[in-house]
Write a protein that holds these residues in place. Structure first.
Motif, PDB file in Angstrom:
ATOM      1  N   GLU A  53       0.852  -1.182   0.000  1.00 59.91           N
ATOM      2  CA  GLU A  53       0.000   0.000   0.000  1.00 59.91           C
ATOM      3  C   GLU A  53       0.892   1.239   0.000  1.00 59.91           C
ATOM      4  OE1 GLU A  53      -3.293   2.204   2.919  1.00 59.91           O
ATOM      5  OE2 GLU A  53      -2.418   0.261   3.465  1.00 59.91           O
ATOM      6  N   TYR A  54       0.747   2.096  -1.020  1.00 57.44           N
ATOM      7  CA  TYR A  54       1.589   3.280  -1.104  1.00 57.44           C
ATOM      8  C   TYR A  54       1.175   4.305  -0.053  1.00 57.44           C
ATOM      9  CZ  TYR A  54       4.055   1.823  -5.290  1.00 57.44           C
ATOM     10  OH  TYR A  54       4.877   1.154  -6.163  1.00 57.44           O
ATOM     11  N   MET A  55       2.167   4.788   0.694  1.00 61.21           N
ATOM     12  CA  MET A  55       1.921   5.743   1.772  1.00 61.21           C
ATOM     13  C   MET A  55       2.206   7.179   1.322  1.00 61.21           C
ATOM     14  SD  MET A  55       1.043   3.376   3.712  1.00 61.21           S
ATOM     15  CE  MET A  55       0.678   4.327   5.188  1.00 61.21           C
ATOM     16  N   GLY A  56       2.563   7.353   0.072  1.00 59.12           N
ATOM     17  CA  GLY A  56       2.927   8.656  -0.479  1.00 59.12           C
ATOM     18  C   GLY A  56       3.782   8.400  -1.700  1.00 59.12           C
ATOM     19  N   GLU A  57       4.373   9.441  -2.248  1.00 60.37           N
ATOM     20  CA  GLU A  57       5.222   9.273  -3.426  1.00 60.37           C
ATOM     21  C   GLU A  57       6.529   8.586  -3.032  1.00 60.37           C
ATOM     22  OE1 GLU A  57       7.354  11.868  -7.006  1.00 60.37           O
ATOM     23  OE2 GLU A  57       6.109  12.848  -5.490  1.00 60.37           O
ATOM     24  N   TYR A  58       6.785   7.443  -3.631  1.00 62.25           N
ATOM     25  CA  TYR A  58       7.981   6.672  -3.286  1.00 62.25           C
ATOM     26  C   TYR A  58       9.237   7.395  -3.738  1.00 62.25           C
ATOM     27  CZ  TYR A  58      11.485   2.972  -3.388  1.00 62.25           C
ATOM     28  OH  TYR A  58      12.619   2.232  -3.194  1.00 62.25           O
ATOM     29  N   GLN A  59      10.220   7.473  -2.837  1.00 62.43           N
ATOM     30  CA  GLN A  59      11.498   8.097  -3.149  1.00 62.43           C
ATOM     31  C   GLN A  59      12.605   7.080  -2.904  1.00 62.43           C
ATOM     32  OE1 GLN A  59      12.055  11.992  -1.294  1.00 62.43           O
ATOM     33  NE2 GLN A  59       9.818  12.227  -1.097  1.00 62.43           N
ATOM     34  N   ALA A  96      16.189   5.100  -2.347  1.00 61.39           N
ATOM     35  CA  ALA A  96      17.342   5.383  -1.498  1.00 61.39           C
ATOM     36  C   ALA A  96      18.459   6.006  -2.313  1.00 61.39           C
ATOM     37  CB  ALA A  96      17.827   4.093  -0.850  1.00 61.39           C
ATOM     38  N   THR A  97      19.235   6.853  -1.666  1.00 59.66           N
ATOM     39  CA  THR A  97      20.398   7.480  -2.301  1.00 59.66           C
ATOM     40  C   THR A  97      21.597   7.317  -1.374  1.00 59.66           C
ATOM     41  OG1 THR A  97      20.034   9.643  -1.267  1.00 59.66           O
ATOM     42  CG2 THR A  97      18.857   9.200  -3.324  1.00 59.66           C
ATOM     43  N   ALA A  98      22.713   7.859  -1.782  1.00 58.57           N
ATOM     44  CA  ALA A  98      23.915   7.773  -0.952  1.00 58.57           C
ATOM     45  C   ALA A  98      23.773   8.584   0.327  1.00 58.57           C
ATOM     46  CB  ALA A  98      25.125   8.257  -1.751  1.00 58.57           C
ATOM     47  N   SER A  99      22.827   9.521   0.345  1.00 61.92           N
ATOM     48  CA  SER A  99      22.672  10.387   1.514  1.00 61.92           C
ATOM     49  C   SER A  99      21.449  10.095   2.368  1.00 61.92           C
ATOM     50  CB  SER A  99      22.624  11.857   1.066  1.00 61.92           C
ATOM     51  OG  SER A  99      21.543  12.069   0.166  1.00 61.92           O
ATOM     52  N   SER A 100      20.522   9.262   1.857  1.00 66.76           N
ATOM     53  CA  SER A 100      19.323   8.985   2.664  1.00 66.76           C
ATOM     54  C   SER A 100      18.659   7.677   2.222  1.00 66.76           C
ATOM     55  CB  SER A 100      18.313  10.130   2.543  1.00 66.76           C
ATOM     56  OG  SER A 100      17.816  10.224   1.221  1.00 66.76           O
ATOM     57  N   PRO A 101      17.998   6.994   3.167  1.00 67.52           N
ATOM     58  CA  PRO A 101      17.287   5.763   2.810  1.00 67.52           C
ATOM     59  C   PRO A 101      16.033   6.073   2.009  1.00 67.52           C
ATOM     60  CG  PRO A 101      16.852   6.350   5.091  1.00 67.52           C
ATOM     61  CD  PRO A 101      17.902   7.316   4.604  1.00 67.52           C
ATOM     62  N   ALA A 102      15.414   5.041   1.479  1.00 65.80           N
ATOM     63  CA  ALA A 102      14.177   5.221   0.706  1.00 65.80           C
ATOM     64  C   ALA A 102      13.084   5.808   1.594  1.00 65.80           C
ATOM     65  CB  ALA A 102      13.733   3.885   0.130  1.00 65.80           C
ATOM     66  N   LYS A 103      12.201   6.567   0.971  1.00 69.15           N
ATOM     67  CA  LYS A 103      11.079   7.181   1.708  1.00 69.15           C
ATOM     68  C   LYS A 103       9.761   6.723   1.093  1.00 69.15           C
ATOM     69  CE  LYS A 103      13.577  11.398   3.069  1.00 69.15           C
ATOM     70  NZ  LYS A 103      14.878  10.983   2.525  1.00 69.15           N
ATOM     71  N   ASN A 104       8.739   6.663   1.928  1.00 67.24           N
ATOM     72  CA  ASN A 104       7.398   6.251   1.503  1.00 67.24           C
ATOM     73  C   ASN A 104       7.423   4.880   0.823  1.00 67.24           C
ATOM     74  OD1 ASN A 104       6.281   8.722   2.416  1.00 67.24           O
ATOM     75  ND2 ASN A 104       6.837   9.715   0.493  1.00 67.24           N
ATOM     76  N   VAL A 105       8.129   3.955   1.429  1.00 74.02           N
ATOM     77  CA  VAL A 105       8.177   2.590   0.916  1.00 74.02           C
ATOM     78  C   VAL A 105       6.781   1.978   1.007  1.00 74.02           C
ATOM     79  CG1 VAL A 105       9.133   0.287   1.293  1.00 74.02           C
ATOM     80  CG2 VAL A 105      10.587   2.306   1.568  1.00 74.02           C
ATOM     81  N   PRO A 106       6.290   1.335  -0.063  1.00 73.17           N
ATOM     82  CA  PRO A 106       4.966   0.709  -0.005  1.00 73.17           C
ATOM     83  C   PRO A 106       4.852  -0.232   1.199  1.00 73.17           C
ATOM     84  CG  PRO A 106       5.752   0.728  -2.248  1.00 73.17           C
ATOM     85  CD  PRO A 106       6.908   1.206  -1.397  1.00 73.17           C
ATOM     86  N   LYS A 107       3.813  -0.069   1.966  1.00 71.40           N
ATOM     87  CA  LYS A 107       3.595  -0.857   3.176  1.00 71.40           C
ATOM     88  C   LYS A 107       3.049  -2.235   2.809  1.00 71.40           C
ATOM     89  CE  LYS A 107       1.090  -0.698   7.583  1.00 71.40           C
ATOM     90  NZ  LYS A 107       0.135   0.115   8.407  1.00 71.40           N
ATOM     91  N   PRO A 108       3.764  -3.308   3.151  1.00 67.99           N
ATOM     92  CA  PRO A 108       3.256  -4.652   2.822  1.00 67.99           C
ATOM     93  C   PRO A 108       1.967  -4.946   3.571  1.00 67.99           C
ATOM     94  CG  PRO A 108       5.132  -4.792   4.306  1.00 67.99           C
ATOM     95  CD  PRO A 108       5.038  -3.354   3.892  1.00 67.99           C
ATOM     96  N   LEU A 109       1.049  -5.599   2.900  1.00 72.69           N
ATOM     97  CA  LEU A 109      -0.240  -5.894   3.513  1.00 72.69           C
ATOM     98  C   LEU A 109      -0.095  -6.975   4.578  1.00 72.69           C
ATOM     99  CD1 LEU A 109      -2.490  -5.887   0.319  1.00 72.69           C
ATOM    100  CD2 LEU A 109      -1.883  -3.974   1.811  1.00 72.69           C
ATOM    101  N   LYS A 110      -0.735  -6.771   5.723  1.00 72.72           N
ATOM    102  CA  LYS A 110      -0.648  -7.746   6.808  1.00 72.72           C
ATOM    103  C   LYS A 110      -1.575  -8.937   6.583  1.00 72.72           C
ATOM    104  CE  LYS A 110       0.952  -4.807  10.593  1.00 72.72           C
ATOM    105  NZ  LYS A 110       0.698  -4.366  11.980  1.00 72.72           N
ATOM    106  N   THR A 111      -2.687  -8.689   5.906  1.00 67.53           N
ATOM    107  CA  THR A 111      -3.637  -9.774   5.657  1.00 67.53           C
ATOM    108  C   THR A 111      -3.127 -10.652   4.517  1.00 67.53           C
ATOM    109  OG1 THR A 111      -5.496  -8.408   6.367  1.00 67.53           O
ATOM    110  CG2 THR A 111      -6.008 -10.352   5.043  1.00 67.53           C
ATOM    111  N   VAL A 112      -3.034 -11.960   4.762  1.00 64.35           N
ATOM    112  CA  VAL A 112      -2.563 -12.907   3.747  1.00 64.35           C
ATOM    113  C   VAL A 112      -3.726 -13.805   3.337  1.00 64.35           C
ATOM    114  CG1 VAL A 112      -0.901 -14.704   3.180  1.00 64.35           C
ATOM    115  CG2 VAL A 112      -0.281 -12.898   4.802  1.00 64.35           C
ATOM    116  N   PRO A 113      -4.255 -13.645   2.138  1.00 65.89           N
ATOM    117  CA  PRO A 113      -5.390 -14.469   1.705  1.00 65.89           C
ATOM    118  C   PRO A 113      -5.053 -15.955   1.722  1.00 65.89           C
ATOM    119  CG  PRO A 113      -5.018 -12.633   0.196  1.00 65.89           C
ATOM    120  CD  PRO A 113      -3.835 -12.687   1.109  1.00 65.89           C
ATOM    121  N   HIS A 114      -5.953 -16.750   2.249  1.00 62.51           N
ATOM    122  CA  HIS A 114      -5.867 -18.221   2.198  1.00 62.51           C
ATOM    123  C   HIS A 114      -4.705 -18.804   3.013  1.00 62.51           C
ATOM    124  CE1 HIS A 114      -8.804 -17.793  -1.016  1.00 62.51           C
ATOM    125  NE2 HIS A 114      -7.978 -16.960  -1.622  1.00 62.51           N
TER     126      HIS A 114
END
Length: 308
Positions: A114-120, A122-140
């Motif tokens: 689930e996207y929490m904002g515009e994904y940015q 990672a770079t040499a100066s900062s980690p990735a931002k707004n990483v898509p949040k993995p869904l906790k519910t696992v079907p089946h």
């Protein structure tokens, strides 16, 4: 039955083990699940073998739960039986049932998030931002079917890659790993620790594709096992370490990666081959290195690719 992998796959696993990058002596990077999955030993395969015929092995899917009380039982006994039936963990009916319908799944593994904002990235100066949040519910996940095994593996990869980009999602990856697989869990915790110490993984891409080959399966003492083979490629990347230096990680070309999924305690779990050996060798694991591993990769295969 879980069958031995080819000598080519074994050689590939050994190659990946040599290329595995350890962080803090615990976490393997990028070669990921490929670094620890080795063909099962003949001893382990024999111990995972099918159980003797029993009611659970021949019952229909509708008979997974404990039988209800007979008509002659008292009302209180009947109520007790119903309660026991509803809370009893389901068990696989047969090895064939564990892989039934597998032909619908070969091809690129589609990750969930689930996207929490515009994904940015990672770079040499900062980690990735707004990483898509993995869904906790696992079907089946609670169903002893191939669909359940596949969806759990898909959720595992989604959580694992999110964890490599944002260590805060480590707990979701752990939740999909069988609790007794301590080495695999320690590797995931090491990624979390990296981020807590202001380190991070640089940007990477991955391609993960399920092979068009029938997965192997096995039953033992009511537990089910499914071995799913994926083709994977991993791009070159680097780790920005807490001291400000970078550790390079080379690209890994397409390899066949075998994943063992365990159905026990009423749900599916991702396990390493080391743990599978431990589970059937009285707590004694294999002498080789490797646990659950971490994934991140790039490239494409003949059937397409999943970019992350």
């Amino acid at each position: 039955m879980l069958s031995p992998s080819s000598s080519t796959r074994s050689a590939t696993s050994r190659l990946l083990s040599r290329r595995t990058l350890l962080l803090g002596g615990a976490v393997s990077l990028m070669a990921g699940c490929a670094s620890d999955i080795r063909p099962l030993s003949e001893e382990a395969k024999a111990k995972v073998g099918s159980p003797a015929p029993s009611a659970s092995a021949t019952a229909s899917p509708s008979a997974f739960s404990s039988p209800s009380a007979t008509a002659a039982s008292s009302a209180s006994a009947s109520a007790s039986a119903k309660s026991s039936s509803s809370s009893a963990a389901r068990v696989p009916v047969s090895e064939d049932a564990l892989v039934e319908g597998w032909k619908k799944y070969p091809g690129p593994l589609k990750l969930t998030g689930e996207y929490m904002g515009e994904y940015q990235p990672a770079t040499a100066s900062s980690p990735a931002k707004n990483v898509p949040k993995p869904l906790k519910t696992v079907p089946h996940r609670e169903e002893p079917t191939f669909q359940g095994a596949y969806e759990t593996l898909r959720a595992y990869y989604s959580a694992q890659i999110a964890t490599l980009k944002d260590g805060r999602y480590a707990d979701q990856t752990i939740d999909l790993t069988y609790p007794a697989d301590k080495r695999a869990i320690d590797e995931i915790k090491a990624i979390k620790e990296l981020y807590e110490k202001n380190g991070w993984y640089m940007e990477f891409t991955c391609s993960i594709v399920m092979q068009n080959a029938e997965p192997d399966s096995a039953l033992k003492n009511g537990d089910g096992y499914v071995e799913i083979v994926m083709d994977a490629e991993y791009s070159a990347t680097a780790i920005h370490q807490p001291d400000g230096t970078e550790r390079k990680v080379p690209a890994i070309t397409q390899v066949s990666v075998s994943h063992v999924m365990l159905y026990t305690e009423g749900k599916w779990w991702r396990i390493s081959n080391d743990y599978l050996s431990e589970r059937f060798n009285g707590g004694k694991g294999s002498s080789g290195s490797g646990g659950s591993g971490s994934a991140g990769s790039s490239g494409s295969s003949g059937r397409g690719s999943t970019k992350v």
